[in-house]
Design an enzyme around this catalytic site. Structure first.
Site: not given
Ligand code: AMP
Length: 286
Positions: A28, A30, A32, A35, A147, A153, A185
Site C-alpha cells: 500500500m 509508504a 520502508h 517492504h 510479510g 493475512q 510499519s
Molecule cells: P502494506 O503496505 O502494509 O500492505 O504491506 C505490504 C507487504 O509488506 C505485506 O506483505 C506486509 O506483510 C509486508 N510488510 C509490512 N511491514 C513489514 C515488515 N516490517 N517486515 C516484513 N514485511 C512487512
C-alpha cells in the site's frame, strides 16, 4: 524500471515481457525497509523472474472509522526505493482501475478471517482477499511475496490460493524491525514520541512469553495470556486489543501446548493507532 499507471500500461508491459516469469509484491506504499526486504527476497528466491511491485491504498480493506483518508501517501519516494531495489515494474493503479462504481463481487474467506484482527476489523480480510485476487489476475505472477509481519493475512492468502487454485507460489518474508524491536510499519508514523517510546512493549512482551514457553516456565496458553494482559495493560498509553496463542496454520486458539506449532500474536492500541506483531517459538521461528 517501468511505472505502470493503468491497466492498459500493465497489459502492454506484460505482453512485452514474453515468457519471463513474474514475482508479485503487493503493497500500500509508504515504503520502508520491511517492504524493500520483500523486493530483495523476491530477487533472491526467484533470480530469473521480474519483480513487479504494486502500490495501491486499497479502500475495501479499511473500515468506515479507520485511517483510509489519513494513510500516508508518498509515491515519488516510494518509486525511488523501488528503483534502488531493482524492481522491474511498479503498478500504481487508480481506484477506478481496481473497482467499478457498481462492483458487486467480493471474495470472502470464512474461517481464518473471523479470528484475531478479523474480529476487531469486520470485513477487512474480504477487502484483502478481493484486492489480492484481482492483483493476481491482473499481473499473472508465478510467485508472490508477503510479510510475516501480517501473519494472519499470510495465512488467509495461502488459504485463498489453495481453495481457489491460483497457480501461485507464496514466499513468506521475515519481519523487519527497528533497532528497539518495534516491527516496521507505515502506521508507526502516526505515533507521538511518547507512544513511539512505549511501542516496543509489543515485541518485548511477545518475545518474553515465547522464551518463557520454550524454557518451560510458562506451562499453559492461559498463563501466557494473563501475563501478556498484565504487562501491556500496565504500560501507560498502551491498550491491548488482543493477545493470542494459536495454531500457526488454522489460527485456532490453543488450550494447551501439544503437537501444534504455536504462534503468538498481539494487537495494541496507542491512542487511535493500532499496531500488530507476532512471533513463533525461538527454535521454530525466524
Ligand atoms: P502494506 O503496505 O502494509 O500492505 O504491506 C505490504 C507487504 O509488506 C505485506 O506483505 C506486509 O506483510 C509486508 N510488510 C509490512 N511491514 C513489514 C515488515 N516490517 N517486515 C516484513 N514485511 C512487512
Amino acid at each position: 524500471m517501468e511505472v505502470l499507471r493503468s491497466l492498459d500500461d500493465l497489459k502492454q508491459w506484460i505482453d512485452g515481457a514474453g515468457s519471463v516469469p513474474r514475482t508479485l509484491v503487493p503493497t500500500m506504499g509508504a515504503l520502508h525497509r520491511g517492504h524493500t526486504s520483500l523486493f530483495d527476497l523476491a530477487r533472491c528466491k526467484k533470480p530469473d523472474s521480474d519483480v513487479v511491485a504494486t502500490i495501491f491504498v486499497n479502500p475495501t480493506q479499511f473500515g468506515p472509522d479507520e485511517d483510509f483518508g489519513a494513510y500516508p501517501r508518498q509515491l515519488e519516494s516510494d518509486l525511488q526505493l523501488c528503483e534502488k531495489h531493482r524492481v522491474e515494474a511498479v503498478f500504481v493503479p487508480e481506484k477506478e482501475d481496481m473497482y467499478r462504481e457498481d462492483s458487486s463481487i467480493s471474495i470472502t474467506e470464512s474461517k481464518l478471517s473471523n479470528l484475531l484482527c478479523g474480529a476487531s476489523r469486520p470485513g477487512h480480510f474480504d477487502g484483502v482477499c478481493t484486492v489480492v485476487a484481482k492483483l493476481f489476475l491482473i499481473t499473472q505472477p508465478d510467485a508472490a511475496v508477503f510479510g510475516e509481519k501480517d501473519f494472519q493475512q499470510l495465512a488467509v492468502i495461502r488459504r485463498m490460493i489453495r481453495d481457489l487454485n491460483f497457480p501461485i507460489e507464496v514466499i513468506a518474508a521475515p519481519t523487519v524491525r527497528e533497532e528497539d524491536g518495534l516491527a516496521m510499519s507505515s502506521r508507526n508514523a502516526y505515533l507521538t514520541s511518547d507512544q513511539r517510546r512505549t511501542a516496543p512493549v509489543i515485541y518485548d512482551t511477545l518475545t518474553q512469553i515465547s522464551n518463557g514457553i520454550a524454557a518451560g516456565a510458562i506451562s499453559t496458553p492461559e498463563i501466557a495470556r494473563k501475563q501478556a494482559h498484565r504487562t501491556i495493560e500496565s504500560c501507560e498509553g498502551a491498550r491491548l486489543d488482543y493477545f493470542e496463542i494459536v495454531d500457526s496454520e488454522s489460527l485456532e486458539p490453543l488450550d494447551a501446548f501439544g503437537t501444534e506449532t504455536p504462534r503468538l500474536l498481539a494487537a495494541v492500541f496507542f491512542g487511535k493507532t493500532r499496531l500488530i506483531d507476532n512471533v513463533g517459538l525461538p527454535a521454530l521461528s525466524e
